[in-house]
Design a protein around this motif. Structure first.
Motif, short mmCIF file in Angstrom:
data_model
loop_
_atom_site.label_atom_id
_atom_site.label_comp_id
_atom_site.label_asym_id
_atom_site.label_seq_id
_atom_site.Cartn_x
_atom_site.Cartn_y
_atom_site.Cartn_z
N PRO A 1 -2.85 1.35 -6.18
CA PRO A 1 -3.14 2.64 -6.62
C PRO A 1 -4.60 3.12 -5.94
O PRO A 1 -4.65 4.36 -5.94
CB PRO A 1 -3.39 2.70 -8.03
N ASP A 2 -5.14 2.26 -5.33
CA ASP A 2 -6.74 2.58 -4.87
C ASP A 2 -7.00 1.70 -3.53
O ASP A 2 -8.09 1.77 -3.20
CB ASP A 2 -7.62 2.32 -6.00
N GLY A 3 -5.77 1.22 -2.98
CA GLY A 3 -5.91 0.29 -1.81
C GLY A 3 -6.79 -0.96 -1.98
O GLY A 3 -6.85 -1.83 -0.92
N LYS A 4 -7.13 -1.48 -3.12
CA LYS A 4 -7.61 -2.66 -3.54
C LYS A 4 -6.36 -3.88 -3.62
O LYS A 4 -5.19 -3.43 -3.74
CB LYS A 4 -8.37 -2.94 -4.76
N ILE B 1 -2.07 -3.23 7.09
CA ILE B 1 -3.46 -2.31 6.92
C ILE B 1 -3.09 -1.02 7.43
O ILE B 1 -2.44 -0.89 8.70
CB ILE B 1 -4.71 -2.86 7.80
N GLY B 2 -3.37 0.04 6.98
CA GLY B 2 -3.39 1.47 7.45
C GLY B 2 -2.05 2.29 6.93
O GLY B 2 -2.13 3.62 7.31
N THR B 3 -1.34 1.86 6.22
CA THR B 3 -0.07 2.66 5.78
C THR B 3 -0.12 3.40 4.77
O THR B 3 0.48 4.49 4.69
CB THR B 3 1.32 1.56 5.40
N LEU C 1 0.97 -1.26 -0.15
CA LEU C 1 -0.03 0.07 -0.04
C LEU C 1 0.85 1.14 -0.04
O LEU C 1 0.37 2.27 -0.53
CB LEU C 1 -0.98 -0.10 1.30
N SER C 2 2.16 1.08 0.52
CA SER C 2 2.87 2.39 0.82
C SER C 2 4.39 2.23 0.75
O SER C 2 4.85 0.89 1.12
CB SER C 2 2.41 3.08 2.16
N VAL C 3 5.27 3.08 0.71
CA VAL C 3 6.68 2.83 0.82
C VAL C 3 6.93 2.46 2.26
O VAL C 3 8.03 2.11 2.73
CB VAL C 3 7.52 3.98 0.49
#
Length: 221
Positions: free
Chosen positions: A125-128, A153-155, A43-45
Motif C-alpha cells: 500500500p505504500d511502496g515498502k 521497481i517503478g510499476t 507494487l502494481s497490477v
C-alpha cells in the motif's frame, strides 16, 4: 508455450517493450529448462504483465475460480481462455480450499513450468516491502524446485493502485532477477519454511532497496 499465451505475449509483450522499454537485470538467472518459482515484490497490477513480458518462457499465473466456473457461453469462453493461457485456478475461500491452489501448482512445476508467486500476499500500500508468507517456500519444497527472487521497481509509479491503465513512461520500469535459491534438503516444517521465506524476502530487498517492514501487509490493496 500455450498458443494463447504466445499470442498474448506477442501482442501485449511487444506493446510493453516498445512503449515502456523495461530494463532487465539478471536475466541469466532464469533457468533455460525445468520448473522454478519466481517470488517477487508486488507494487502494481502491472507487475504480472511486465514479468510475463521479460521472461522468455511460459509463466503460469494464478486466476480466481470464477474465471473457470462461470455459467453460460461467456463462462465457457473464459474457461477456454484460462486453460489456453495455462493459468492456475485459485479458490477464494479460506482454509483447505485456499491451499488447493498451491496443490494445483505442484504438477505444473514438476512438469518443468514456471510459476509466479507474490509472498507479501497483496500489493504494497505504500511502496515498502512487507513480511513474506510461507506459501512460496512450501510450494518450492513440495515440488523440489528453486526459488528465484524478483525485484520490480517503478510499476507503482506508472500504474498506482486504483488506476485502470499504466501511464506512459519509457525506461521507468526495472526488473531484477536474483540468483536461484536451492531448497533441496530443506524441511517443510514451519520453522524451515519461515527461514526460507525470510531468506527470499532479504534477497528481494537487496534487489529493490525497499524499506522492509517486519509484519504482514494490510490486505486493502
Amino acid at each position: 508455450m500455450p498458443l494463447l499465451y504466445t499470442i498474448g505475449k506477442f501482442a501485449i509483450g511487444t506493446t510493453l517493450t516498445l512503449g515502456w522499454r523495461p530494463r532487465v537485470e539478471g536475466i541469466e538467472n532464469i533457468p533455460a529448462t525445468g520448473g522454478a518459482i519466481f517470488a517477487g515484490n508486488h507494487l502494481s497490477v502491472a507487475d504480472e504483465l511486465f514479468l510475463g513480458t521479460v521472461i522468455p518462457r511460459h509463466l503460469a499465473f494464478w486466476a480466481k475460480e470464477e474465471y473457470f466456473d462461470s455459467p453460460g457461453l461467456k463462462g465457457k469462453v473464459t474457461k477456454y481462455v484460462m486453460h489456453g493461457l495455462g493459468a492456475i485456478k485459485v479458490e477464494r475461500a479460506g482454509g483447505r480450499a485456499a491451499l488447493a491452489a498451491f496443490d494445483n501448482a505442484i504438477p505444473v512445476l514438476k512438469a518443468g513450468d514456471l510459476v509466479a508467486v507474490y509472498p507479501e500476499g497483496t500489493r504494497s500500500p505504500d511502496g515498502k516491502l512487507y513480511r513474506g508468507r510461507t506459501g512460496a517456500a512450501r510450494l518450492a519444497v513440495a515440488a523440489g524446485v528453486p526459488i528465484i527472487p524478483v525485484g520490480v521497481i517503478g510499476t507503482d509509479k506508472i500504474q498506482p493502485i486504483g488506476q485502470m491503465y499504466p501511464k506512459w513512461g519509457p525506461g521507468k520500469v526495472t526488473i531484477k532477477f536474483g540468483k536461484p535459491i536451492d531448497v533441496t534438503g530443506r524441511g517443510d516444517d514451519g520453522t524451515s519454511l519461515r527461514a526460507i521465506t525470510d531468506e527470499v524476502m532479504a534477497e528481494i530487498q537487496k534487489l529493490t532497496g525497499q524499506e522492509y517492514v517486519p509484519r504482514y501487509a494490510p490486505k486493502k490493496a
